[in-house]
Design a protein around this motif. Structure first.
Motif, mmCIF file in Angstrom:
data_model
loop_
_atom_site.group_PDB
_atom_site.id
_atom_site.type_symbol
_atom_site.label_atom_id
_atom_site.label_comp_id
_atom_site.label_asym_id
_atom_site.label_seq_id
_atom_site.Cartn_x
_atom_site.Cartn_y
_atom_site.Cartn_z
ATOM 1 N N ARG A 69 1.223 -0.782 0.060
ATOM 2 C CA ARG A 69 -0.097 0.203 0.074
ATOM 3 C C ARG A 69 0.801 1.303 -0.071
ATOM 4 O O ARG A 69 1.731 1.684 0.299
ATOM 5 C CB ARG A 69 -0.930 -0.379 0.925
ATOM 6 N N ASP A 70 0.507 2.408 -0.020
ATOM 7 C CA ASP A 70 0.750 3.918 -0.483
ATOM 8 C C ASP A 70 -0.364 4.402 -0.147
ATOM 9 O O ASP A 70 -1.654 4.833 -1.283
ATOM 10 C CB ASP A 70 1.669 3.943 -1.738
ATOM 11 N N ASP A 71 -0.527 5.408 1.083
ATOM 12 C CA ASP A 71 -1.883 6.040 1.094
ATOM 13 C C ASP A 71 -1.993 7.158 0.378
ATOM 14 O O ASP A 71 -2.786 7.712 0.189
ATOM 15 C CB ASP A 71 -1.665 6.657 2.629
ATOM 16 N N THR A 72 -0.815 7.330 -0.512
ATOM 17 C CA THR A 72 -0.789 9.378 -1.710
ATOM 18 C C THR A 72 -0.871 8.586 -2.935
ATOM 19 O O THR A 72 -1.086 9.371 -3.735
ATOM 20 C CB THR A 72 0.173 9.273 -0.811
ATOM 21 N N ALA A 73 -0.902 7.276 -3.267
ATOM 22 C CA ALA A 73 -1.433 7.100 -4.449
ATOM 23 C C ALA A 73 -2.131 6.678 -4.897
ATOM 24 O O ALA A 73 -2.828 6.553 -3.747
ATOM 25 C CB ALA A 73 -0.914 5.223 -4.707
ATOM 26 N N ASP A 74 -3.235 6.782 -6.021
ATOM 27 C CA ASP A 74 -3.919 6.738 -6.437
ATOM 28 C C ASP A 74 -4.780 5.523 -7.275
ATOM 29 O O ASP A 74 -6.151 5.324 -8.056
ATOM 30 C CB ASP A 74 -4.547 8.195 -6.685
ATOM 31 N N LYS A 75 -3.354 5.183 -7.309
ATOM 32 C CA LYS A 75 -4.028 3.983 -8.701
ATOM 33 C C LYS A 75 -3.479 2.556 -8.221
ATOM 34 O O LYS A 75 -2.791 2.471 -7.107
ATOM 35 C CB LYS A 75 -3.319 4.247 -9.939
ATOM 36 N N TRP A 76 -4.102 1.490 -8.923
ATOM 37 C CA TRP A 76 -3.857 -0.179 -8.587
ATOM 38 C C TRP A 76 -2.725 -0.866 -9.224
ATOM 39 O O TRP A 76 -2.858 -0.255 -10.252
ATOM 40 C CB TRP A 76 -4.372 -0.239 -8.011
ATOM 41 N N TYR A 77 -1.267 -0.976 -9.040
ATOM 42 C CA TYR A 77 -0.462 -2.147 -9.961
ATOM 43 C C TYR A 77 -0.619 -3.010 -10.101
ATOM 44 O O TYR A 77 -0.176 -3.712 -8.695
ATOM 45 C CB TYR A 77 0.845 -1.248 -10.348
ATOM 46 N N MET A 78 -0.855 -4.049 -11.143
ATOM 47 C CA MET A 78 -0.154 -5.600 -10.981
ATOM 48 C C MET A 78 1.350 -6.415 -10.813
ATOM 49 O O MET A 78 1.480 -6.448 -12.146
ATOM 50 C CB MET A 78 -1.965 -6.903 -11.292
ATOM 51 N N ALA A 79 1.561 -6.194 -9.979
ATOM 52 C CA ALA A 79 2.866 -6.925 -10.245
ATOM 53 C C ALA A 79 3.291 -9.154 -10.150
ATOM 54 O O ALA A 79 2.241 -9.759 -9.269
ATOM 55 C CB ALA A 79 4.137 -6.857 -9.527
ATOM 56 N N LYS A 80 3.577 -9.220 -11.551
ATOM 57 C CA LYS A 80 3.561 -10.745 -10.936
ATOM 58 C C LYS A 80 5.315 -11.048 -11.263
ATOM 59 O O LYS A 80 5.930 -10.599 -12.273
ATOM 60 C CB LYS A 80 3.438 -11.010 -13.114
#
Length: 149
Positions: A68-79
């Protein structure tokens, strides 16, 4: 261990130009079952959506961890491919895992991923890192609700 479900919520969203548009937005919910996931997303979204909405889909995901990162507004999927070596045959084996990473942009998501992996003893390769359409992530609610008086 968390049980992550992707829930899609369908509703009429008011666009900036004043036109109502039907949208189908995905959210991630930590729940024990499909039924609980649906109930949780309804509970979480009710305060934010005016008018009617429906849960159009609920599916189990294979996400193993979330950075998590409370300052971020996007989600990325890491494989991620974890590399192990079979002691008997000395053959290299790769086991893949999916990790959801918050980030304001691609570089920030990559940095957050590397920070989250800092304490990992195992060798790994980052196979891919891609932005997801997820709108938000809801953790499990721990504890019981207070009884109505």
């Amino acid at each position: 261990m968390a049980n992550w479900f992707e829930c899609k919520v369908r509703y009429d969203k008011m666009m900036e130009n004043g036109v109502a548009k039907k949208v189908n937005e995905p959210y991630l919910v930590d729940a024990l079952s499909f039924t609980e996931a649906e109930a949780r997303i309804i509970e979480e979204q009710t305060p934010f959506i005016s008018g009617e909405f429906s849960v159009s889909a609920v599916k189990r995901t294979k996400i193993s961890e979330i950075f998590r990162d409370d300052t971020a507004d996007k989600w990325y999927m890491a494989k991620v491919a974890f590399i192990t070596i079979d002691e008997k045959t000395a053959v290299e084996k790769k086991t893949t895992s999916l990790i959801l990473v918050a980030g304001s942009d691609f570089k920030n998501a990559y940095d957050n991923f590397m920070e989250g992996m800092k304490g990992t003893m195992a060798d790994f390769d980052l196979v891919s890192l891609a932005e997801t359409p997820l709108m938000d992530v809801y953790d499990a609610k721990l504890g019981s609700k207070p009884a109505a008086e």
